[in-house]
Structures are given as structure tokens and as C-alpha cells.
Design a protein around this motif. Structure first.
Motif, mmCIF file in Angstrom:
data_model
loop_
_atom_site.group_PDB
_atom_site.id
_atom_site.type_symbol
_atom_site.label_atom_id
_atom_site.label_comp_id
_atom_site.label_asym_id
_atom_site.label_seq_id
_atom_site.Cartn_x
_atom_site.Cartn_y
_atom_site.Cartn_z
ATOM 1 N N PRO A 506 0.788 -1.239 0.000
ATOM 2 C CA PRO A 506 0.000 0.000 0.000
ATOM 3 C C PRO A 506 0.818 1.286 0.000
ATOM 4 O O PRO A 506 0.437 2.256 -0.642
ATOM 5 C CB PRO A 506 -0.846 -0.133 1.266
ATOM 6 C CG PRO A 506 -1.024 -1.602 1.428
ATOM 7 C CD PRO A 506 0.264 -2.216 0.966
ATOM 8 N N ARG A 507 1.960 1.352 0.714
ATOM 9 C CA ARG A 507 2.701 2.610 0.812
ATOM 10 C C ARG A 507 4.176 2.473 0.470
ATOM 11 O O ARG A 507 4.942 3.411 0.667
ATOM 12 C CB ARG A 507 2.589 3.166 2.238
ATOM 13 C CG ARG A 507 1.213 3.663 2.604
ATOM 14 C CD ARG A 507 1.010 5.086 2.105
ATOM 15 N NE ARG A 507 -0.264 5.646 2.498
ATOM 16 C CZ ARG A 507 -0.593 6.920 2.380
ATOM 17 N NH1 ARG A 507 0.280 7.780 1.869
ATOM 18 N NH2 ARG A 507 -1.780 7.356 2.745
ATOM 19 N N LEU A 528 6.617 5.086 -0.929
ATOM 20 C CA LEU A 528 5.767 5.791 -1.882
ATOM 21 C C LEU A 528 5.135 6.995 -1.189
ATOM 22 O O LEU A 528 4.692 6.889 -0.039
ATOM 23 C CB LEU A 528 4.693 4.859 -2.426
ATOM 24 C CG LEU A 528 5.209 3.607 -3.162
ATOM 25 C CD1 LEU A 528 4.047 2.732 -3.588
ATOM 26 C CD2 LEU A 528 6.045 4.000 -4.374
ATOM 27 N N PRO A 529 5.080 8.141 -1.848
ATOM 28 C CA PRO A 529 4.576 9.351 -1.202
ATOM 29 C C PRO A 529 3.141 9.226 -0.713
ATOM 30 O O PRO A 529 2.782 9.760 0.328
ATOM 31 C CB PRO A 529 4.688 10.408 -2.297
ATOM 32 C CG PRO A 529 5.687 9.873 -3.264
ATOM 33 C CD PRO A 529 5.540 8.394 -3.213
ATOM 34 N N ASP A 530 2.311 8.525 -1.481
ATOM 35 C CA ASP A 530 0.901 8.431 -1.096
ATOM 36 C C ASP A 530 0.286 7.222 -1.780
ATOM 37 O O ASP A 530 0.927 6.524 -2.567
ATOM 38 C CB ASP A 530 0.139 9.716 -1.474
ATOM 39 C CG ASP A 530 0.330 10.088 -2.937
ATOM 40 O OD1 ASP A 530 0.132 9.219 -3.803
ATOM 41 O OD2 ASP A 530 0.694 11.259 -3.208
ATOM 42 N N ALA A 531 -0.986 6.992 -1.501
ATOM 43 C CA ALA A 531 -1.687 5.840 -2.065
ATOM 44 C C ALA A 531 -1.946 5.990 -3.554
ATOM 45 O O ALA A 531 -2.372 5.037 -4.212
ATOM 46 C CB ALA A 531 -3.013 5.627 -1.325
ATOM 47 N N GLY A 532 -1.687 7.181 -4.105
ATOM 48 C CA GLY A 532 -1.876 7.405 -5.531
ATOM 49 C C GLY A 532 -0.624 7.181 -6.350
ATOM 50 O O GLY A 532 -0.568 7.592 -7.502
ATOM 51 N N HIS A 533 0.376 6.570 -5.744
ATOM 52 C CA HIS A 533 1.622 6.265 -6.450
ATOM 53 C C HIS A 533 1.596 4.780 -6.819
ATOM 54 O O HIS A 533 1.347 3.933 -5.968
ATOM 55 C CB HIS A 533 2.816 6.551 -5.537
ATOM 56 C CG HIS A 533 4.032 6.987 -6.291
ATOM 57 N ND1 HIS A 533 4.405 8.302 -6.409
ATOM 58 C CD2 HIS A 533 4.959 6.272 -6.978
ATOM 59 C CE1 HIS A 533 5.521 8.378 -7.116
ATOM 60 N NE2 HIS A 533 5.873 7.150 -7.474
ATOM 61 N N PHE A 534 1.888 4.463 -8.105
ATOM 62 C CA PHE A 534 1.674 3.099 -8.591
ATOM 63 C C PHE A 534 2.934 2.541 -9.244
ATOM 64 O O PHE A 534 3.767 3.280 -9.772
ATOM 65 C CB PHE A 534 0.529 3.068 -9.607
ATOM 66 C CG PHE A 534 -0.799 3.434 -9.035
ATOM 67 C CD1 PHE A 534 -1.594 2.482 -8.420
ATOM 68 C CD2 PHE A 534 -1.252 4.755 -9.089
ATOM 69 C CE1 PHE A 534 -2.824 2.823 -7.892
ATOM 70 C CE2 PHE A 534 -2.472 5.094 -8.562
ATOM 71 C CZ PHE A 534 -3.267 4.133 -7.953
ATOM 72 N N LEU A 535 3.030 1.208 -9.241
ATOM 73 C CA LEU A 535 4.069 0.492 -9.958
ATOM 74 C C LEU A 535 3.617 0.266 -11.393
ATOM 75 O O LEU A 535 2.486 -0.171 -11.638
ATOM 76 C CB LEU A 535 4.349 -0.852 -9.286
ATOM 77 C CG LEU A 535 5.336 -1.791 -9.986
ATOM 78 C CD1 LEU A 535 6.748 -1.227 -9.925
ATOM 79 C CD2 LEU A 535 5.286 -3.179 -9.355
ATOM 80 N N VAL A 536 4.488 0.563 -12.349
ATOM 81 C CA VAL A 536 4.216 0.252 -13.753
ATOM 82 C C VAL A 536 4.572 -1.216 -13.963
ATOM 83 O O VAL A 536 5.711 -1.616 -13.741
ATOM 84 C CB VAL A 536 5.042 1.148 -14.693
ATOM 85 C CG1 VAL A 536 4.755 0.799 -16.153
ATOM 86 C CG2 VAL A 536 4.739 2.620 -14.430
ATOM 87 N N THR A 537 3.605 -2.024 -14.367
ATOM 88 C CA THR A 537 3.824 -3.477 -14.402
ATOM 89 C C THR A 537 4.361 -3.950 -15.752
ATOM 90 O O THR A 537 3.915 -4.943 -16.311
ATOM 91 C CB THR A 537 2.534 -4.223 -14.046
ATOM 92 O OG1 THR A 537 1.500 -3.772 -14.909
ATOM 93 C CG2 THR A 537 2.154 -3.962 -12.613
ATOM 94 N N SER A 538 5.321 -3.209 -16.298
ATOM 95 C CA SER A 538 6.101 -3.659 -17.452
ATOM 96 C C SER A 538 7.504 -3.106 -17.269
ATOM 97 O O SER A 538 7.752 -2.241 -16.439
ATOM 98 C CB SER A 538 5.483 -3.170 -18.770
ATOM 99 O OG SER A 538 5.455 -1.757 -18.830
ATOM 100 N N GLY A 539 8.435 -3.609 -18.028
ATOM 101 C CA GLY A 539 9.847 -3.283 -17.846
ATOM 102 C C GLY A 539 10.620 -4.562 -17.683
ATOM 103 O O GLY A 539 10.264 -5.591 -18.262
ATOM 104 N N GLY A 540 11.693 -4.556 -16.894
ATOM 105 C CA GLY A 540 12.461 -5.779 -16.678
ATOM 106 C C GLY A 540 13.906 -5.502 -16.353
ATOM 107 O O GLY A 540 14.426 -5.950 -15.336
ATOM 108 N N ASP A 541 14.604 -4.743 -17.231
ATOM 109 C CA ASP A 541 15.959 -4.327 -16.893
ATOM 110 C C ASP A 541 15.906 -3.273 -15.785
ATOM 111 O O ASP A 541 16.789 -3.187 -14.939
ATOM 112 C CB ASP A 541 16.664 -3.733 -18.108
ATOM 113 C CG ASP A 541 16.884 -4.761 -19.206
ATOM 114 O OD1 ASP A 541 16.498 -5.925 -19.015
ATOM 115 O OD2 ASP A 541 17.419 -4.394 -20.262
#
Length: 736
Positions: A506-507, A528-541
Motif C-alpha cells: 500500500p505505501r 511511496l509518497p501516497d496511495a496514488g503512487h503506482f508500480l508500472v507493471t512492465s519493464g524488466g531491466d
């Protein structure tokens, strides 16, 4: 002295030139004609002329005789007179009943043209018509008679002493396609537009099958494709036996099928492929049925019914098309019953060559040309199955009892220009299962699957627990989870260069490393600064996070910031390539593509909720979201809104695919559980929605056959593998 009415003489001069008029006078002096007049109004053959010849119906005397004056251009068509003479002499019994012979010897003009004087086909020009203008039932009856005639009557005597010729598939196809293959031209151009030539994938997916690239089968000498040796029969053939080259007399408005006449024999050959005429006849009869796009199930049923007849396909095929296929295929099989197995292979090769030739006919439209390209692939695939080359990877009919993941191809992969023929889907479909296990987390809609270094397979469950396997399925050390559970919606990412994962709580972000010596090491959490900060679920390197203002690219060692990119207002979705060199950020109806070292791209999309796409309710609903995917290297960006699916190339920003979603697709796009969009290097999209996997960029949206539902899917860093995590704990890894 030959008398020609002034009006007729002027018509001949306008249509054919003064040299023809002078030639007619010379021939009249030799034959004793004193009178020549044209049929009025001017008679022209119904049907189509493909050689540029001019045909005139004329009455000559003495004695009174009705003939066809045919002015044939120089070049290949100019050999028609000699070819007709050779055909008439080959089997006189057949010629008397089914060829329109010379009424008088032909005349060669100084400009290279030839004037032929032919008998009329039948007793009357008014009551003799091309088979191409008959209705499907009558044209099918004619086709039966013609196929039976050319195989039994025309070639029957010669077959009694024939010896099959051994030839490789590629050599056979090159001989059949000689004039259109060696010169390149429209055949090669169409192959390039379908993206099966330059570059040239050896295997293609179409209509639920994995099939050989027919263009490469013509080239031969392909390490990834077999080139079996087959035994073929050669004999006499018309060479261009389409429906308009068959004339049929009518009696009381009924076609007299057994009195057919073959015309335009400039391509006659005593040593041609014995299956060519029957194949050409069938393909020409099918043009009206395939010149427009067909629903995928109907298209597949017709294609499979042609190359591998199965009564189960009938219900999906229009009866007129079934009638044409049976008229040719069943009749030919019966006529060649003593050589049935060899004939089946040879006829499929004839269909392959004929279908590729038909792709050069622009008059049948882009959809028709794509259909014939599909048929070439299906026929070639069936040849490999019948010649025991199935081990090469042909998959003609997926087994409905297991996950087949067969993709379609030869679809419309672009909208660059009206009528432009575009794309096969290349070799991108899951085609061979590497391994599977049932030891993954069960009924966990927060679980995520991904590929680590060396094609290791990693699953992160809903508590942040990590489960790992080698590419061969051997278990590797993992780590247990803990509370609180991950956020809903695949809030974890597997690193591709290091044995690490990042999970979003959550945080904070938790980064877990798995060193070679064993155990699990956790870096200090990334707060994370707040609950509106999200992980981008693509990438890898690398991995990325975003809030309302910035997308932040971070390293996998400790989450240290690498770079930041401004987010548009009202951000709806985001995705990054493996190394974050391409970042896609979407608002409801706009996609911004950031490219490292190049100017950003801005593209628009259509997006509205189903059932609310018109009327006053539309103004009261919030802007809907969308899903984004970036291919591993960043070569393509895909977007699925609630209204359409679009794919762009990132090197030049070109749109390579766009399609409106069906209402069902739009409804199923709503939700957060078991949803994922991934993009391959070729631009093919895999869309997991509510646990069901489809390819929205293929054949107007293809639902892949699967057992159960999936929680997540992933593509490896090199784009060679795809992994699926089933809701019941089953994990599968397939080759792409």
C-alpha cells in the motif's frame, strides 16, 4: 474481289487497324471468298478477355459460313494458333467434341499479330455462353463435366503409359510459377506487403493453424522448412482454364454441360502439371465467394474443406461454395482413383501454385488476394502432412481438448491506404509447450508471472511470496510472503537481468534479490509518497512508478531514480519497454510515446463505454480508461480502449493495426482482475481479459483455446517464450 460493307470495313479498321483489313482481302483471294460481313450489332464474347485479343463474329461466302475472326496480339498470346493446332491433333476424339477448331488456316501479319478464323463453339453464338455467367448450380455441373473430360478423355489414353516424375516441392512450384516468380513483380510485391518476404518468417499462423510460408516453399533451400520429393504426373492441359474459357450451349435456357467447348488455348502444353487445370477451374469458381472478407469461422471452414474435406465444415460454408469445391475435387478424385494418394498430394501442390498466381490478380481485391495467400499456406501445410513431414511443425487442426494457442494470420495488419493489402501475422503464436507444472499459487487473482535471467520462470503470489523455476521446470529457491497483501491488479514485476522482484504494497515498494549462494535479500523499501503512487507493471531491466505528475524510472538494485518523465493530466494507463527506452502514457483518448533520443509521438484513439456511445448519458459518464503494452525492445506500442485496438510502430510512428472492438470485447474490458495486455516484437497483442486469452490484432480478434482461466501472462525479454499462470496453479511455458 472481297466485298465488305462500308460500315463493317470501318469497324474492322477502328478495332483492329488497316493491316487486318488488308490481310482479310489476301486470305479471301486464297479461299475464294467474295463476301464478308460482321454480325450486327457488333458481337463481342460475354465474359472476360485476359490476352487483349479482338473477337468479331463474321459471315463469309461462298459457301455461307459463320466464323469467329480473332486478332491475337504478338508475344505469348501469339502462339495460340499453333497451340490450338497442336491441341486439336493430340486427341482427335476429345477435340471434335470439346475444342473449337480452325475454320480456316490462321494468318500471320507483318506486325507480329495473328488473325485466327475459328469455328463457333456450338450451333449458335446467341445460345452459347461462358460458364462464368451461369448460376452456381449450372456452373458446378459444367465443372464436373470438364474435370472428368480433361482427366479421363483428354489425358486417359496418355496416362495408361505415363511414368510419374520425381521432383522436389520447390522445383515443382517454381516451374508452375515460372513467369510470375522469376520476374518478381506483383507476386513478390504482394508477399512483401503481407510481411512474409523481406523479412521472411518460415512459419505463419492463420485460421488456427501453424503453416509453412508458401513463398519460402517456392524458394526452397530453407533450413527451417522441409522440401520433400514427390511423384507427379504430367499430361495435356489447357493451362489457363478459368470459367470464362469454357463455353456452354444453352437449350431451352438450360446449360448443356456435356457439350462444353474450351477456348483460348495459347497456354496449351502436352507436358504440364496434370492438376493445374482442375485447380485453376476451382479457384476461378471461388472468386465470387472470397473477394470480400469472410467471418473467420466461415473462412477457415472453406479453406480446410478444400485441402482436407471434412463433413463437419459444411455447416459453416455457403452451399454454393460447397457445390463448386465438390464439383472439382470429388470429380477429380474419382477420375484419378487408381492413383488417389499421389493425386491428393499433386492436386494440393497445384492449388498452392494456382493460389499464389491468383494473388497477382488485382481485380479480385485485397481481401480476395489475402484469401488465396491463406489457401496457398493451407494447401502447402497439408502437403507436408501427407508426405510425413509433420514433424516439421505443421499444425493444421488444433486439438480442442488442450491449450492449442493457435493464432491466425494473413489478416489486415494496417490501414495505411484504402485497398492496400497488408499483413500476415508472423511466427508469433505459442506453438510448442516447453513445460508445465501445477505447483503455482491457486485461485490467487493478485499473482503475477514473469521471466528472470536465463529464462527462469518466476511467480509472485498475492502476499509477495516468490516461487521460482528453471526454464526446464526445476524448482529454485524462493521466498515467503507477508502481510499486507499486494494491491489489486498485478502489482509486482520480475527483473530480467538480475534474480530480483519488486512488489507494491500500500505505501511502499519491496525489492527482493536472490543471490546465487541462496536465500533472499531485501533492499530497504522504496517509500511511496501516497496511495496514488503506482508500480508500472512492465519493464524488466529497470522498473518504473508513476503518480499524477511524473513517471519515475528506477534501477532494480535499490530503487534509485534513473530518470523522470512528465505525465499527462488524467493519466489512464502507462507501459514501458524492458529498458524504459520507450515509455507509453495514455489519457482516455490520447497516447503519448516517449522515445529515448527521439521526439515524442502523440496519437489519438476512440474510447467510449459500451451502451453509452450516444445520447445524453455519454456526457454524464467519466472518461473511460484504457490498457497499454510496449514490446520488450520498444519496437511497438499497443493500446486497447473500450472502443478499439490500435498498434503503432515506434521508429516512425506508423499505425500498423486498428480495429473497432465488438460489444462483447468492450464489456469484458471492464474490470481489474485477471487483466493484462502484452505486445510482441512483431506487434501482435495478447490480451488477457477476465482470465481468457485472446489476440485482438489477429483476424478481427481471435479467442485462443484454453483450459480453465489465467491470472497472468508474460513474454520473455528476448521475445522467444510466453508463460501463462492458471488460476488453478498451473504454469505453462510455450515457445513463440
Amino acid at each position: 474481289m472481297l466485298r465488305i460493307p462500308q460500315e463493317d470495313a470501318e469497324s474492322i479498321r477502328i478495332l483492329c487497324g488497316s493491316a487486318v483489313t488488308e490481310g482479310l482481302h489476301r486470305r479471301a483471294g486464297e479461299l475464294g471468298w467474295t463476301d464478308l460481313s460482321l454480325r450486327r450489332p457488333l458481337w463481342t464474347a460475354r465474359g472476360r478477355s485476359y490476352t487483349g485479343a479482338v473477337l468479331l463474329a463474321a459471315d463469309v461466302a461462298p459457301p455461307p459460313w459463320q466464323i469467329i475472326v480473332k486478332v491475337v496480339p504478338d508475344g505469348a498470346p501469339g502462339r495460340e494458333a499453333d497451340a490450338l493446332t497442336e491441341a486439336l491433333d493430340a486427341v482427335p476424339e476429345f477435340s471434335r467434341g470439346h475444342l473449337a477448331g480452325h475454320a480456316f488456316p490462321p494468318l500471320r501479319l507483318e506486325d507480329g499479330r495473328t488473325v485466327m478464323f475459328q469455328e463457333i463453339a456450338g450451333d449458335s453464338l446467341r445460345d452459347t455462353i461462358p460458364a462464368g455467367v451461369l448460376d452456381s448450380e449450372e456452373s458446378a455441373r459444367v465443372a464436373e463435366q470438364v474435370v472428368r473430360g480433361i482427366l479421363r478423355e483428354w489425358n486417359g489414353p496418355g496416362l495408361e503409359h505415363a511414368v510419374p516424375e520425381e521432383v522436389t516441392v520447390s522445383a515443382f512450384l517454381r516451374r508452375e510459377l515460372d513467369d510470375v516468380w522469376t520476374g518478381g513483380g506483383s507476386l513478390h510485391a504482394f508477399g512483401r506487403s503481407l510481411e512474409v518476404l523481406e523479412p521472411s518468417p518460415p512459419w505463419l499462423y492463420t485460421d488456427g493453424s501453424r503453416l509453412p510460408n508458401p513463398y519460402l516453399m517456392v524458394e526452397g533451400d530453407q533450413s527451417a522448412l522441409p522440401d520433400p520429393t514427390v511423384r507427379v504426373l504430367r499430361g495435356m492441359g489447357h493451362g489457363d482454364l478459368h470459367l470464362d474459357n469454357i463455353l456452354v450451349p444453352m437449350k431451352e435456357k438450360v446449360a448443356q454441360a456435356d457439350d462444353y467447348r474450351l477456348i483460348d488455348l495459347c497456354t496449351f502444353d502436352r507436358k504440364t502439371d496434370l492438376g493445374r487445370d482442375a485447380a485453376t477451374l476451382l479457384l476461378s469458381a471461388l472468386v465470387p465467394h472470397v473477394r470480400h472478407e469472410q467471418p473467420p469461422d466461415q473462412r477457415k471452414a472453406l479453406l480446410r474443406f478444400i485441402v482436407d474435406p471434412d463433413a463437419r465444415h459444411r455447416a459453416r460454408i455457403v452451399p454454393e461454395a460447397v457445390r463448386q469445391v465438390e464439383a472439382v475435387c470429388a470429380t477429380a478424385r474419382a477420375a484419378m482413383s487408381r492413383r488417389r494418394d499421389a493425386w491428393d498430394v499433386q492436386f494440393l501442390l497445384s492449388l498452392t501454385a494456382g493460389a499464389l498466381r491468383f494473388t497477382t490478380y488485382t481485380g479480385i481485391g485485397a481481401a480476395g488476394r489475402r484469401w488465396f495467400a491463406r489457401l496457398a499456406a493451407h494447401a502447402m501445410g497439408q502437403v507436408l502432412l501427407l508426405t510425413d513431414e509433420a514433424g516439421a511443425g505443421v499444425s493444421a487442426e488444433p486439438d480442442p481438448g488442450r491449450d492449442s494457442f493457435a493464432l491466425a494470420g494473413f489478416g489486415k495488419a494496417g490501414t495505411a491506404a484504402p485497398g492496400e493489402a497488408t499483413g500476415f501475422v508472423p511466427d508469433q503464436g505459442p506453438r510448442r509447450r516447453r513445460w508445465e507444472t501445477r505447483s503455482g499459487p491457486r485461485d490467487d487473482d493478485r499473482a503475477v508471472i514473469g521471466f528472470g535471467p536465463g529464462h527462469t520462470v518466476v511467480v509472485v503470489d498475492g502476499t509477495g511470496g516468490v516461487h521460482r523455476w528453471s526454464v526446464d521446470g526445476d524448482p529454485l529457491p524462493g521466498a515467503g510472503g507477508r502481510a499486507p497483501r499486494l494491491r489489486l491488479g498485478h502489482q509486482a514485476l520480475v527483473a530480467s537481468l538480475t534474480h530480483s522482484v519488486v512488489v507494491a504494497r500500500p505505501r511502499e515498494l519491496e525489492i527482493v534479490h536472490f543471490p546465487q549462494r541462496g536465500g533472499a535479500l531485501r533492499s530497504a523499501p522504496v517509500v511511496l509518497p501516497d496511495a496514488g503512487h503506482f508500480l508500472v507493471t512492465s519493464g524488466g531491466d529497470v522498473f518504473a512508478t508513476h503518480d499524477r505528475n511524473l513517471l519515475t524510472v528506477r534501477d532494480f538494485e535499490s530503487g534509485t531514480v534513473i530518470e523522470t518523465i512528465p505525465c499527462p493530466s488524467s493519466l489512464a494507463s502507462s507501459a514501458v519497454s524492458i529498458d524504459a527506452s520507450v515509455v507509453a502514457l495514455a489519457r482516455s483518448r490520447e497516447v503519448r510515446i516517449h522515445r529515448r533520443g527521439a521526439a515524442p509521438l502523440v496519437r489519438t484513439t476512440a474510447n467510449s463505454l459500451p451502451r453509452l456511445r450516444s445520447g445524453w448519458l455519454k456526457t454524464l459518464t467519466p472518461d473511460p480508461g484504457c490498457q497499454l503494452a510496449v514490446s520488450p525492445s520498444g519496437s511497438h506500442v499497443g493500446c486497447v480502449t473500450f472502443e478499439e485496438v490500435v498498434v503503432w510502430r515506434t521508429d516512425d510512428g506508423r499505425e500498423v493495426y486498428r480495429r473497432v472492438l465488438t460489444d462483447r470485447e468492450s464489456r469484458e474490458a471492464m474490470g481489474a482482475k485477471r487483466m493484462r495486455l502484452v505486445c510482441t516484437e512483431a506487434g501482435t497483442l495478447f490480451w488477457l481479459r477476465r482470465g481468457r486469452l485472446s489476440t485482438p490484432t489477429v483476424d478481427g480478434g481471435t479467442q485462443l483455446r484454453q483450459s480453465g482461466t489465467y491470472n497472468d501472462i508474460a513474454i520473455s525479454r528476448d521475445g522467444l517464450l510466453i508463460a501463462m499462470l492458471g488460476s488453478e496453479g498451473r504454469i505453462e511455458v510455450w515457445d513463440l
